[in-house]
Design an enzyme around this catalytic site. Structure first.
Site, mmCIF file in Angstrom:
data_model
loop_
_atom_site.group_PDB
_atom_site.id
_atom_site.type_symbol
_atom_site.label_atom_id
_atom_site.label_comp_id
_atom_site.label_asym_id
_atom_site.label_seq_id
_atom_site.Cartn_x
_atom_site.Cartn_y
_atom_site.Cartn_z
ATOM 1 N N SER A 142 191.764 32.142 -10.827
ATOM 2 C CA SER A 142 192.077 32.814 -12.095
ATOM 3 C C SER A 142 191.984 34.316 -11.901
ATOM 4 O O SER A 142 191.131 34.802 -11.158
ATOM 5 C CB SER A 142 191.082 32.390 -13.182
ATOM 6 N N TYR A 157 182.487 31.437 -15.885
ATOM 7 C CA TYR A 157 183.774 30.904 -15.434
ATOM 8 C C TYR A 157 184.350 31.737 -14.299
ATOM 9 O O TYR A 157 184.737 31.219 -13.246
ATOM 10 C CB TYR A 157 184.740 30.884 -16.622
#
Length: 252
Positions: A142, A157
């Protein structure tokens, strides 16, 4: 026929990657977690275009199930494709949870770690004996792990995704004697079900995200799926240990 395993392919990026890989003539073993219907929809989409796919359940957050999954994959490879190995692994399954550092519980942190980092690590380890020499691995990371993608609430995350970026480089180094290439893709804001269907629940955020993106829109799963399919293909035979941001120029 070559065969790819794509985790988390019941929707979103994984679904798109599985379909695009199949379009290029590769058989697909795809996994689903809590969405078996979505897994079967992906199989149906692939079969509609003349491809071959098998959907299997997998809890990426429970590494104790990986040995049984290995055995199931070996059986499916033999029964469906008359093969003992597969060629490509796409470690895509995951989830996101937004929580400021001061509010993040150990339970949330550990769940993210098990699914986003420990899961790909030990699933790859378990499947490595079945992965053919000259194969390819793609890890879905990501842009939250990059400076341009920093957003409050995603510290845990993004930390796991940053760890996955490092793991990608080590995999590329360690697996290179077998000719196995390993890369990662880092999507930007992409219209998926991640974050409990955040884009559906909060459509008002889309214009703001599009305004921060050089190409003027948020990403779609097919934008990322096409890149993943390209990275596992022969077209990318000289590309390894790379993390490719696929974000349309977010915060450019």
């Amino acid at each position: 026929m070559k065969v790819a395993i794509v985790t988390g392919a019941s929707s979103g990026i994984g679904q798109s990657a599985a379909i695009e890989i199949a379009r290029r003539g590769t058989g697909v073993i795809l996994t689903y977690g809590s969405n078996p219907r979505g897994g079967q929809e992906t199989v149906a989409a692939i079969e509609k275009e003349g491809g071959t796919a098998v959907a299997l359940p997998l809890d990426l957050g429970d590494s104790s199930t990986f040995a049984a999954f290995h055995d199931t994959v070996a059986r499916v490879l033999h029964d469906t494709w008359r093969r003992d190995t597969f060629d490509h692994l796409v470690n895509n399954a995951g989830f996101a949870r937004s929580s400021l550092i001061e509010d993040t519980t150990e339970e949330t942190f550990d769940r993210l770690m098990r699914v986003l980092l420990k899961g790909p690590y030990f699933l790859t380890q378990r499947l490595l004996p079945l992965l053919a020499d000259g194969g390819a691995i793609v890890n879905t990371s990501s842009n939250a792990a990059a400076t341009a993608g920093l957003e409050p609430g995603y510290s845990a995350y993004a930390s796991m995704k940053g760890g996955l970026d490092v793991l990608t480089r080590y995999m590329a180094k360690e697996f290179s004697p077998r000719g196995i290439r390993v890369n990662s893709v880092s999507p930007g804001s992409t219209r998926t079900r991640i974050g409990d269907d955040a884009f559906t629940r909060f459509p008002e955020v889309v214009p703001a995200l599009a305004a921060r993106t050089a190409l003027g829109r948020v990403g779609e799963p097919d934008d990322i799926g096409a890149m993943i399919a390209t990275l596992v293909s022969e077209e990318s035979r000289w590309v390894t240990a790379q993390n490719i941001e696929v974000s349309g120029g977010y915060n450019l």
